[in-house]
Design a protein around this motif. Sequence first.
Motif, PDB file in Angstrom:
ATOM      1  N   ASP A  81       0.847  -1.193   0.000  1.00 43.82           N
ATOM      2  CA  ASP A  81       0.000   0.000   0.000  1.00 43.82           C
ATOM      3  C   ASP A  81       0.883   1.243   0.000  1.00 43.82           C
ATOM      4  O   ASP A  81       2.107   1.159   0.134  1.00 43.82           O
ATOM      5  N   GLY A  82       0.252   2.398  -0.152  1.00 39.23           N
ATOM      6  CA  GLY A  82       0.995   3.643  -0.247  1.00 39.23           C
ATOM      7  C   GLY A  82       1.744   4.011   1.017  1.00 39.23           C
ATOM      8  O   GLY A  82       2.767   4.685   0.965  1.00 39.23           O
ATOM      9  N   ILE A  83       1.259   3.557   2.150  1.00 31.34           N
ATOM     10  CA  ILE A  83       1.917   3.878   3.418  1.00 31.34           C
ATOM     11  C   ILE A  83       3.231   3.123   3.544  1.00 31.34           C
ATOM     12  O   ILE A  83       4.223   3.655   4.027  1.00 31.34           O
ATOM     13  N   SER A  84       3.279   1.876   3.084  1.00 33.31           N
ATOM     14  CA  SER A  84       4.502   1.077   3.195  1.00 33.31           C
ATOM     15  C   SER A  84       5.308   1.081   1.890  1.00 33.31           C
ATOM     16  O   SER A  84       6.205   0.269   1.718  1.00 33.31           O
ATOM     17  N   ALA A  85       4.993   1.995   0.985  1.00 33.33           N
ATOM     18  CA  ALA A  85       5.672   2.062  -0.318  1.00 33.33           C
ATOM     19  C   ALA A  85       7.147   2.421  -0.154  1.00 33.33           C
ATOM     20  O   ALA A  85       7.509   3.214   0.719  1.00 33.33           O
TER      21      ALA A  85
END
Length: 142
Positions: A81-85
């Motif tokens: 996801d964008g948070i863990s990108a």
Amino acid sequence: MNNKKLTIGIVVVLILVAGGWLLFRGNDSGSEVSTEDFVENIVGAWRNVEYTGLVREFKERGFLTDRVGNDVIEGRWVMFDGISAPEIIGMNFGEEGVYLKINLTGEEKSDIYFEVNSVTADVLELRYFDRAGSAMNFTRED
């Protein structure tokens, strides 16, 4: 006696507030689609709609096979996801998105990134990150 009633009243209010918060929080998280849902749905073989000669099979534990005619290429995939990108110069992963990294060569410089627009039981829609946002659309093969 009044202190006891006041204490009981405060405890009741706190329980109601905590219960309402948990109920609200449960409804909120139930409506979101998690990265794990996407991972679960993507496993399997997919035929490219635009270039029907390409069948891409996403296997469990991040393994990948591309078949074009008699040619077979093995690779790896990971979804995030964008948070863990990962931080990559020139790529702006939005916090709300779900993304896919594919590597068919084993060399980091060959990583290909996609935004996952949709993955259902029958349709997979990807958008290239580093190729002017062009799309790749697939239908389930198996």
